[in-house]
Write a protein that holds these residues in place. Structure first.
Motif, short mmCIF file in Angstrom:
data_model
loop_
_atom_site.label_atom_id
_atom_site.label_comp_id
_atom_site.label_asym_id
_atom_site.label_seq_id
_atom_site.Cartn_x
_atom_site.Cartn_y
_atom_site.Cartn_z
N LEU A 353 0.85 -1.19 0.00
CA LEU A 353 0.00 0.00 0.00
C LEU A 353 0.88 1.24 0.00
O LEU A 353 1.77 1.38 0.85
CB LEU A 353 -0.93 0.02 1.21
CG LEU A 353 -1.93 1.18 1.28
CD1 LEU A 353 -2.94 1.07 0.13
CD2 LEU A 353 -2.67 1.19 2.61
N ASP A 355 1.00 5.42 0.07
CA ASP A 355 0.28 6.65 0.40
C ASP A 355 1.22 7.82 0.16
O ASP A 355 2.40 7.76 0.50
CB ASP A 355 -0.17 6.62 1.87
CG ASP A 355 -1.08 7.79 2.21
OD1 ASP A 355 -0.59 8.93 2.19
OD2 ASP A 355 -2.25 7.57 2.51
N ARG A 396 -5.66 2.01 -7.86
CA ARG A 396 -5.73 3.23 -7.07
C ARG A 396 -6.91 3.06 -6.12
O ARG A 396 -8.07 3.01 -6.53
CB ARG A 396 -5.95 4.45 -7.97
CG ARG A 396 -6.01 5.77 -7.21
CD ARG A 396 -6.39 6.92 -8.13
NE ARG A 396 -6.52 8.17 -7.42
CZ ARG A 396 -7.15 9.23 -7.91
NH1 ARG A 396 -7.67 9.20 -9.13
NH2 ARG A 396 -7.24 10.34 -7.20
N GLU A 401 -3.85 7.01 -2.60
CA GLU A 401 -3.41 5.69 -2.17
C GLU A 401 -3.44 4.71 -3.34
O GLU A 401 -4.39 4.68 -4.11
CB GLU A 401 -4.29 5.15 -1.04
CG GLU A 401 -4.08 5.83 0.29
CD GLU A 401 -4.87 5.18 1.41
OE1 GLU A 401 -4.44 5.26 2.56
OE2 GLU A 401 -5.93 4.57 1.12
N ASP A 462 -3.57 -0.36 5.91
CA ASP A 462 -3.92 1.00 6.36
C ASP A 462 -3.25 1.32 7.70
O ASP A 462 -2.76 2.43 7.92
CB ASP A 462 -5.43 1.14 6.49
CG ASP A 462 -6.12 1.28 5.14
OD1 ASP A 462 -5.48 1.80 4.21
OD2 ASP A 462 -7.28 0.87 5.01
N VAL A 465 0.57 1.73 7.11
CA VAL A 465 0.96 2.94 6.40
C VAL A 465 0.88 4.17 7.31
O VAL A 465 1.64 5.13 7.14
CB VAL A 465 0.10 3.12 5.13
CG1 VAL A 465 -1.21 3.84 5.42
CG2 VAL A 465 0.87 3.88 4.06
#
Length: 750
Positions: A353, A355, A396, A401, A462, A465
């Motif tokens: 992931l 960001d 995406r 992200e 999530d 990150v």
């Protein structure tokens, strides 16, 4: 009756809308045609009832005023009305009974199959009908389609509107022609000819149909008949199709398993239908909707009737809708919905992931167009990286992200080397316009197998990150057992917060603010403490971030603000000249109801102007500059002071400081902690003090712990200070005693 005029406006053309509209209309029109074809009236050869159904279906589904079917006499001398439907159906005026009165119209219909008149009053093909029919009936546009059998004009299908039509759409003409074909087929079976003549007429009507027809003898397995539409659709010459074995058909060669299943259904007496793609000899591809059913002749021969219609446009339309539904239009990557569908079926591999840190600020600073350019370039780099490493999926999944899924069973990934390479690849400078930009990616890595059946991999990513974004330097975080434990603990904290809000487990502590010039205490900062039933007293760092993420920060922030105002009211009631500083979170600040809440509290507790000071960090304040500026101005008009907390750690500039009605800056404790040993910190603090002085803004230094720090600040003309040098945050009774002991103005406790 006077001729009435109509103004036709130019209609702009929007390709995408037109594309979607045409495909939707074709689907609707196909449904109408199927309703007619499968109707009992059509199957029984009842021409009148079929015509009645056709007029009703067309009128109800097209924006028209009247639909009618007319049949010509055998000698082509007269016409008679068979069926009509629409708002004008009850009027007495009909088309001329005698065809001799309209020779030009008749010739036009014979030569061109249909007449599509956008304006009947000026179309030269319809001049014979204007005075006698169109003007009395107030019909301004019409679409007339001939009903033909064996090339012979047997009647006409008329579709009429009471307003001018800019042009009849191809889909409307296509539908009308197909309806006329079906009426011709029904009429062919209605005639009282002998069986051979009826078969001949039926074949002629079938030949003119745009639907493919094929007859297969199930005893010999030979194709005995195909119509012209078959050749038009498949590209195979008729003489090569007739007489061929059914197993030599493209259906069996290109889709053998499905073809065998279909044949088995036919032999069981069932109807088979479906949609399948074929390859033509020239390499082109097409989609075909087909229906196959068995029938038995009078002589006992078993035949299969294959009917079909090309559906390439409709299929492409569906594919385009699916592409739009599952794709990001900006980057061309798959979107979050599509990625989640794939991820749900994945039990092993790596999830990455990405960001972009501070992307919103980049968007606000450089503009959305440059922001889009940055996202497109990051997407391109991820595509390149994914192609090299054979990624299963790339998408995406948020505003800034991106996610990559790697599930290659044959690959062995060195996580550190692999993630570092990707991070460095994404962090390389990007030229946007004339400016070189250095992206700031944060990268999370999740081993899917390690979290399977425990948590959703994307949720774990999530979490990871967020930790990565807090790192200095290379922002990479692999999700591990430590993070998992922290996540579980945070989840428990979140559950406990619900009970804390309901059970009034919070309390405000107050840390004194000292005036360095007057050497007196002039106020306090309200700091929340949580009396956890099991963990004891918890400081904000243990739960505020969780409250932010869960959305409970608004409820907690509202409680803090009211409790602080209530206490300030008590102090002012006892003539204590103190101000109250209250921290406000970004979510609370931008919630939309902060102004109303503050106004109600000021009114309820009658607080003195400028004694309530709201603190928000500069990073949060810069999140939405336009909204923040407006809200700050409104709060300032209420008499509320505004302070920027942790100043020096964010990205605010002189321009924005002048724009906001700020009354105070609070220098971050990181600059104060090494103030006496770091020349760099001394220069930074001196620069901040000079800037505040130039802007006429008050200054408070946070985290003052030594007399040396205090001396430097006082010498540099910093206005106020707070920290352990004076006192930690105290409960209200201890705070009152502290002020009394410091010989401040008397404060009577309640």
């Amino acid at each position: 009756m006077p001729i009435f005029g109509v103004l036709v406006a130019a209609v702009p053309f929007y390709p995408t809308r037109s594309f979607v509209g045409i495909r939707v209309k074709r689907r609707q029109h196909q449904h109408l045609l199927e309703s007619l074809v499968h109707s009992s009236a059509k199957q029984q050869g009842d021409f009148t009832k079929t015509a009645e159904l056709a007029t009703e279906l067309l009128c109800q589904n097209l924006a028209v005023s009247l639909v009618s079917v007319w049949i010509f006499s055998a000698d082509q001398s007269s016409q008679s009305l068979v069926a009509q439907f629409g708002a004008m159906a009850l009027q007495d005026t009909h088309r001329p009974h005698s065809l001799k009165l309209i020779p030009r119209y008749l010739t036009e219909l014979k030569n061109h199959r249909h007449i599509d008149a956008g304006n009947t009053l000026i179309d030269p093909r319809l001049t014979e009908l204007v005075d006698s029919y169109f003007i009395p009936r107030q019909i301004l546009s019409s679409l007339d389609v001939g009903i033909r059998i064996n090339g012979h004009l047997e009647g006409v299908l008329c579709i009429e509107r009471a307003q001018v039509t800019h042009h009849w759409h191809d889909s409307e003409i296509h539908l009308a022609c197909q309806m006329a074909d079906q009426l011709a087929l029904t009429l062919a079976t209605k005639h009282t000819y002998d069986k051979e003549e009826r078969l001949s007429l039926f074949r002629c009507a079938t030949e003119q149909s745009r639907q493919m027809s094929m007859l297969i003898n199930l005893h010999t397995e030979k194709v005995e008949y195909v119509n012209q539409a078959h050749e038009d659709i498949t590209g195979i010459m008729r003489d090569k199709s007739i007489g061929s074995n059914l197993r030599d058909l493209a259906f069996f060669k290109q889709h053998n398993e499905l073809a065998e299943q279909t044949l088995a259904q036919i032999f069981r007496g069932e109807q088979a239908k479906g949609e399948v793609q074929f390859n033509r000899a020239d390499g082109s591809r097409y989609w075909l909707k087909y229906v196959v059913s068995q029938f038995i002749t009078d002589r006992g021969n078993h035949y299969a009737l294959v009917s079909g219609e090309e559906s390439t446009d409709e299929h492409n339309y569906k594919a385009e809708l699916e592409r739009l539904a599952w794709r990001c239009s900006l980057t061309g990557l798959n979107n979050r919905s599509h990625f989640n569908r794939v991820l749900e079926k994945t039990t092993k591999g790596l999830l990455l992931l990405v960001d972009l840190v501070a992307f919103k600020r980049f968007n606000d600073t450089y503009g959305h167009e440059n922001g889009d350019s940055l996202l497109i370039e990051i997407g391109r780099r991820l595509k390149h990286f994914s192609e090299i490493n054979k990624a299963t999926e790339i998408a995406r999944v948020g505003s800034d992200e991106f996610a990559v899924l790697l599930t290659d069973d044959n690959a062995v990934y060195d996580l550190d080397y692999f993630s570092t390479r990707l991070y460095q690849h994404l962090a390389m400078p990007i030229l946007i316009g004339r400016e070189q930009i250095e992206p700031k990616p944060a990268l999370a890595v999740v081993d899917i197998a390690s979290v399977a059946n425990l948590f959703a991999p994307l949720t774990c990513a999530d979490i990871a990150v967020q930790y990565a974004k807090k790192k200095k330097g290379t922002a990479i975080q692999v999700f591990n057992s430590t993070l998992l434990s922290a996540f579980k603990e945070d989840a428990q904290i979140e559950r406990d917060l619900h009970s804390a809000i309901r059970g009034r487990q919070f309390e405000l502590y107050y840390q004194p603010l000292r005036d360095l010039e007057q050497r007196t205490y002039i106020g306090a900062e309200a700091l929340i403490r949580w009396h956890h039933p099991k963990k004891g007293v918890l400081y904000p760092g243990a739960f505020i971030d969780i409250a932010e993420q869960s959305g409970m920060i608004n409820a907690i922030g509202s409680w803090v603000l009211e409790a602080a105002c209530r206490q300030l009211n008590i102090w002012q009631h006892h003539n204590a000249d103190l101000s109250m500083h209250v921290n406000v979170s970004a979510r609370q600040f931008f919630s939309g109801n902060l102004y109303e809440q503050v106004w109600q509290l000021l009114t309820r507790y009658r607080l003195k102007p400028k004694t309530l000071i709201l603190e928000i960090t500069e990073t949060e304040l810069m999140g939405d500059i336009r909204h923040a500026t407006l809200l700050c101005q409104e709060l300032a008009e209420l008499g509320v002071g505004l302070a920027i907390d942790d100043f020096g750690t964010g990205y605010s500039s002189m321009r924005y400081l002048k724009q906001f009605p700020i009354s105070k800056l609070k220098i971050d404790r990181s600059f104060i902690s090494d103030l006496t040993i770091s020349r760099e910190s001394q220069e930074i603090v001196s620069a901040i003090i000079a800037m505040a002085s130039a802007l006429n803004i008050s200054l408070t230094a946070e985290g003052v712990e030594t007399a040396e720090q205090e001396a430097f600040l006082a010498k540099s003309f910093c206005h106020q200070a707070q920290g352990y040098l004076y006192s930690p945050a105290l409960r209200e009774p201890e705070f009152a005693q502290f002020l009394l002991a410091a010989k401040e103005p008397s404060l009577v406790t309640h």
